[in-house]
Design a protein around this motif. Structure first.
Motif, PDB file in Angstrom:
ATOM      1  N   GLY A 114       8.961   0.739   7.268  1.00 13.78           N
ATOM      2  CA  GLY A 114       9.976   0.292   8.219  1.00 13.78           C
ATOM      3  C   GLY A 114      10.994  -0.550   7.501  1.00 13.78           C
ATOM      4  N   SER A 115      11.368  -0.118   6.410  1.00  9.24           N
ATOM      5  CA  SER A 115      12.575  -0.888   5.691  1.00  9.24           C
ATOM      6  C   SER A 115      13.721  -0.948   6.376  1.00  9.24           C
ATOM      7  N   THR A 116      14.136   0.432   7.094  1.00  8.30           N
ATOM      8  CA  THR A 116      15.473   0.492   7.622  1.00  8.30           C
ATOM      9  C   THR A 116      15.259  -0.348   8.701  1.00  8.30           C
ATOM     10  N   LEU A 117      14.330  -0.350   9.640  1.00  8.83           N
ATOM     11  CA  LEU A 117      14.361  -1.138  10.822  1.00  8.83           C
ATOM     12  C   LEU A 117      14.453  -2.721  10.496  1.00  8.83           C
ATOM     13  N   VAL A 118      13.649  -3.104   9.604  1.00 16.09           N
ATOM     14  CA  VAL A 118      13.988  -4.597   9.009  1.00 16.09           C
ATOM     15  C   VAL A 118      15.558  -4.749   8.351  1.00 16.09           C
ATOM     16  N   GLY A 119      15.990  -3.934   7.764  1.00 13.01           N
ATOM     17  CA  GLY A 119      17.320  -4.231   7.376  1.00 13.01           C
ATOM     18  C   GLY A 119      18.288  -3.881   8.511  1.00 13.01           C
ATOM     19  N   CYS A 120      18.053  -3.148   9.459  1.00 13.16           N
ATOM     20  CA  CYS A 120      18.849  -3.105  10.761  1.00 13.16           C
ATOM     21  C   CYS A 120      18.986  -4.231  11.611  1.00 13.16           C
ATOM     22  N   ARG A 121      17.502  -4.754  11.714  1.00 12.70           N
ATOM     23  CA  ARG A 121      17.629  -6.086  12.545  1.00 12.70           C
ATOM     24  C   ARG A 121      18.449  -7.366  12.015  1.00 12.70           C
ATOM     25  N   SER A 122      18.473  -7.335  10.393  1.00 10.35           N
ATOM     26  CA  SER A 122      19.237  -8.524   9.935  1.00 10.35           C
ATOM     27  C   SER A 122      20.560  -8.109   9.838  1.00 10.35           C
ATOM     28  N   MET A 123      21.059  -6.948  10.323  1.00 14.50           N
ATOM     29  CA  MET A 123      22.591  -6.500  10.482  1.00 14.50           C
ATOM     30  C   MET A 123      22.866  -6.567  11.738  1.00 14.50           C
ATOM     31  N   GLY A 124      21.945  -6.707  12.831  1.00 10.53           N
ATOM     32  CA  GLY A 124      22.195  -6.718  14.373  1.00 10.53           C
ATOM     33  C   GLY A 124      22.549  -5.266  14.703  1.00 10.53           C
TER      34      GLY A 124
ATOM     35  N   ASP B 194       0.862  -1.270  -0.152  1.00 15.22           N
ATOM     36  CA  ASP B 194       0.173   0.178  -0.012  1.00 15.22           C
ATOM     37  C   ASP B 194       0.811   1.217   0.115  1.00 15.22           C
ATOM     38  N   HIS B 195       1.948   1.205   0.403  1.00 13.35           N
ATOM     39  CA  HIS B 195       2.857   2.244   0.641  1.00 13.35           C
ATOM     40  C   HIS B 195       3.565   2.631  -0.900  1.00 13.35           C
ATOM     41  N   PRO B 196       3.453   3.855  -1.415  1.00 13.89           N
ATOM     42  CA  PRO B 196       3.711   4.145  -2.783  1.00 13.89           C
ATOM     43  C   PRO B 196       5.254   4.229  -3.110  1.00 13.89           C
ATOM     44  N   ALA B 197       6.159   4.173  -1.894  1.00 12.52           N
ATOM     45  CA  ALA B 197       7.566   4.424  -2.635  1.00 12.52           C
ATOM     46  C   ALA B 197       8.427   4.046  -1.474  1.00 12.52           C
ATOM     47  N   LYS B 198       8.942   2.739  -1.253  1.00 10.55           N
ATOM     48  CA  LYS B 198       9.559   1.806  -0.334  1.00 10.55           C
ATOM     49  C   LYS B 198      11.021   1.689  -0.928  1.00 10.55           C
ATOM     50  N   PHE B 199      12.122   1.845  -0.017  1.00 10.50           N
ATOM     51  CA  PHE B 199      13.379   1.273  -0.621  1.00 10.50           C
ATOM     52  C   PHE B 199      13.769   0.080  -0.229  1.00 10.50           C
ATOM     53  N   PRO B 200      14.521  -0.885  -0.977  1.00  8.82           N
ATOM     54  CA  PRO B 200      14.804  -2.123  -0.823  1.00  8.82           C
ATOM     55  C   PRO B 200      15.764  -2.205   0.709  1.00  8.82           C
TER      56      PRO B 200
ATOM     57  N   THR C  29      22.785   9.528   5.078  1.00  5.46           N
ATOM     58  CA  THR C  29      22.506   9.095   4.064  1.00  5.46           C
ATOM     59  C   THR C  29      21.215   9.435   3.690  1.00  5.46           C
ATOM     60  N   VAL C  30      20.782  10.456   2.270  1.00  4.13           N
ATOM     61  CA  VAL C  30      19.518  10.728   2.040  1.00  4.13           C
ATOM     62  C   VAL C  30      19.235  10.239   0.502  1.00  4.13           C
ATOM     63  N   VAL C  31      18.285   9.289   0.400  1.00  3.20           N
ATOM     64  CA  VAL C  31      17.819   8.528  -0.715  1.00  3.20           C
ATOM     65  C   VAL C  31      16.806   9.495  -1.305  1.00  3.20           C
ATOM     66  N   ILE C  32      17.124  10.064  -2.375  1.00  2.76           N
ATOM     67  CA  ILE C  32      16.119  11.132  -3.249  1.00  2.76           C
ATOM     68  C   ILE C  32      16.520  11.057  -4.737  1.00  2.76           C
TER      69      ILE C  32
END
Ligand SMILES: C[S@@+](CC[C@H](N)C(=O)[O-])C[C@H]1O[C@@H](n2cnc3c(N)ncnc32)[C@H](O)[C@@H]1O
Length: 294
Positions: free
Chosen positions: A94-104, A62-68, A226-229
């Motif tokens: 919450g992509s940043t949170l999910v990526g952070c979790r997998s990186m500890g 549903d979110h229009p603009a997610k990063f991987p 880091t700013v993704v834009i």
């Protein structure tokens, strides 16, 4: 130098072969930026990478603009060490949170729109072997940032790309129609507090600049941002150099270190200006890299 000469300096992965000078296959005791070997370090420093996002769960669609999440893992892996704290003031789903979790890594995410913050909360609650802390704040980041008590090692984020989602232009228009037909959101919200609803370009830039100056205050010294834009094409065909304008403004407070391009080779091409005008099929994002140096 011919390609043959050059190959003397590269191994089969295309990495330099200069191991007499630096032992790039091992961890360097003096590395206080990340947990990477020299080889892993070199790979990240190439100024572009193709990311093809994993397929999304229904709630994230549903979110229009997610990063991987792969992008998050690469950036967080380079700019932090295990157990460090990462901030994302425009967290979306919450992509940043999910990526952070997998990186500890531990992380705090801030998101204005309740339903996206709820998706992020659900994703943050999922079980993992990595015992990290992930915190979600459902607030305007302009309020939340001034109340944060902790300092962060790194900030990775992607703000609204001005009011791009509200405008009908080439690729955006066709993507809108597709999403509308599937019953998915085509903009983040109707809230006046949503930065994506500011129509004046200079006002939008002013707000964004103020937010990243607040981020400066909660970043540790020598921490990176880091700013993704993207740069934006307006409805009347003019390009607004949003990425470059933001880099130039923030470069007055932070040290602007570099840009890294996130390339998309899986976006369908459209024939927008044909047969009379040049209109680009934009398939890259700028990941602008800044450093706080006091
Ligand atoms: C480009 S999206 C971020 C997407 C995110 N990186 C992800 O992967 O899901 C920008 C987000 O900023 C949020 N936003 C807009 N204005 C905001 C504000 N004032 N405070 C906090 N979040 C805001 C929008 O709701 C949107 O979810």
């Amino acid at each position: 130098m011919t390609d043959e000469d050059l190959s003397d300096f590269l191994d089969s992965d295309g990495l330099p072969n200069n191991t007499e000078d630096v032992d790039i296959g091992n961890y360097h005791e003096g590395n206080d930026l990340n947990d990477l070997t020299g080889k892993e370090w070199i790979k990240f420093t190439k100024s572009w990478k193709i990311y093809r996002p994993r397929s999304r769960g229904q709630s994230e669609k549903d979110h229009p603009a997610k990063f991987p999440e792969e992008l998050v893992e690469d950036f967080v892996g380079f700019f932090t060490q295990e157990d460090d704290w990462v901030l994302d003031p425009f967290m979306g789903t919450g992509s940043t949170l999910v990526g952070c979790r997998s990186m500890g890594r531990n992380a705090v995410g801030i998101e204005l729109t309740e339903k996206y913050a709820d998706v992020a909360k659900d994703r943050a609650r999922q079980q993992s072997l990595n015992p990290v802390q992930l915190e979600v704040m459902n607030e305007d980041c302009r309020d939340a940032l001034s109340n944060l008590e902790r300092k962060f090692d790194y900030c990775l984020t992607s703000p609204p790309y001005w009011n791009m989602l509200k405008k009908s232009r080439g690729g955006v228009e066709s993507e809108h129609k597709k999403r509308e037909n599937e019953g998915l959101d085509t903009k983040y919200s109707d809230s006046k507090r949503d930065l994506g609803n500011i129509d004046d370009y200079e006002e939008f830039l002013d707000e964004l600049e103020k937010i990243f100056l607040d981020v400066y205050d909660v970043l540790k010294n020598e921490g990176y941002l880091t700013v993704v834009i993207q740069n934006i094409r307006t409805e009347d065909g003019e390009m607004k150099p949003l990425a470059w304008d933001l880099a130039s403004r923030l470069g007055e407070t932070y040290v602007l270190k570099q840009e890294k391009l996130w390339l998309q080779d899986d976006k369908p091409l459209g024939i927008w200006g044909y047969p009379s005008e040049y209109v680009s099929n934009v398939a890259h994002h700028y990941c602008l890299i800044f450093k706080k140096v006091e």
